[in-house]
Enzyme design. Structure first.
Site, PDB file in Angstrom:
ATOM      1  N   CYS A  34       0.974  -0.393  -0.104  1.00 47.78           N
ATOM      2  CA  CYS A  34      -0.481   0.277  -0.126  1.00 47.78           C
ATOM      3  C   CYS A  34       1.351   1.948  -0.032  1.00 47.78           C
ATOM      4  CB  CYS A  34      -0.973  -0.205   1.167  1.00 47.78           C
ATOM      5  SG  CYS A  34       0.066   0.591   2.872  1.00 47.78           S
ATOM      6  N   ASP A  36       1.991   2.393   2.826  1.00 46.94           N
ATOM      7  CA  ASP A  36       1.808   3.557   3.906  1.00 46.94           C
ATOM      8  C   ASP A  36       3.595   3.578   4.581  1.00 46.94           C
ATOM      9  OD1 ASP A  36      -0.847   4.013   2.929  1.00 46.94           O
ATOM     10  OD2 ASP A  36      -1.942   3.309   4.656  1.00 46.94           O
ATOM     11  N   CYS A  59      -2.915   5.917   5.136  1.00 47.78           N
ATOM     12  CA  CYS A  59      -4.467   5.806   5.312  1.00 47.78           C
ATOM     13  C   CYS A  59      -5.205   6.605   6.151  1.00 47.78           C
ATOM     14  CB  CYS A  59      -5.126   3.951   4.894  1.00 47.78           C
ATOM     15  SG  CYS A  59      -4.557   3.167   6.090  1.00 47.78           S
ATOM     16  N   CYS A 103      -2.805  -2.800   9.179  1.00 45.12           N
ATOM     17  CA  CYS A 103      -2.481  -1.080   9.462  1.00 45.12           C
ATOM     18  C   CYS A 103      -2.237  -1.065  10.925  1.00 45.12           C
ATOM     19  CB  CYS A 103      -3.668   0.486   8.867  1.00 45.12           C
ATOM     20  SG  CYS A 103      -4.211   0.185   7.349  1.00 45.12           S
TER      21      CYS A 103
HETATM   22 FE1  FES Z   1      -1.939  -0.317   4.179  1.00 46.71          FE
HETATM   23 FE2  FES Z   1      -3.451   0.941   5.612  1.00 46.71          FE
HETATM   24  S1  FES Z   1      -3.708   0.269   3.377  1.00 46.71           S
HETATM   25  S2  FES Z   1      -1.239  -0.182   6.133  1.00 46.71           S
END
Ligand code: FES
Length: 143
Positions: A34, A36, A59, A103
């Site tokens: 993702c 992040d 996110c 997450c």
């Molecule tokens: Fe990957 Fe939140 S979408 S950490």
């Protein structure tokens, strides 16, 4: 599943945000899928986490879980902080939708990465104490 009020609150008003110039433990973890990234800063004195802050590029759930993770370890002993689990972070936030569980894993790993760095700076090999820092196993990131 919608986000809980607590998630929305920690996303809208994240606690302990920012860099910490005098941190003695800094950890950064990222999820390659993702994209992040979470960075955690801790200041440990006499085995107590006196201060903690974070910077998260990610996110809403990543921001809320980082914020809650900092709240859960602040003022605690290093030993207690090592026991922080993503489950505890999720429970404190009244749950997360299944696609956002990873997450919270990132938040747990970010705290552990900061603790690892703290031990390394003390001349202690962190791996037997903290374990291996892994990336979140999977990311169900959706656009
Ligand atoms: Fe990957 Fe939140 S979408 S950490």
């Amino acid at each position: 599943m919608a986000y809980s009020e607590k998630v929305m609150d920690h996303f809208a008003n994240p606690r302990n945000v920012g860099e910490m110039p005098d941190a003695n433990g800094i950890g950064e973890v990222g999820n390659s899928k993702c994209g992040d990234i979470m960075k955690m800063y801790i200041k440990v004195e006499d085995d107590i986490i006196k201060d903690v802050s974070f910077k998260t590029f990610g996110c809403g759930a990543a921001i809320a879980t980082s914020s809650m993770a900092t709240e859960l370890v602040k003022g605690r002993s290093v030993k207690d902080a090592l026991k922080l689990t993503n489950k505890a972070v999720m429970e404190a936030l009244d749950g997360l939708p299944p696609v956002k569980v990873h997450c919270s894993i990132l938040a747990e790993q970010a705290i552990k990465a900061a603790l690892s760095d703290y031990y390394t700076r003390q001349g202690i090999n962190p791996e037997p104490i903290v374990g291996k820092i892994t990336e979140a196993p999977e990311c169900a990131y959706e656009n």
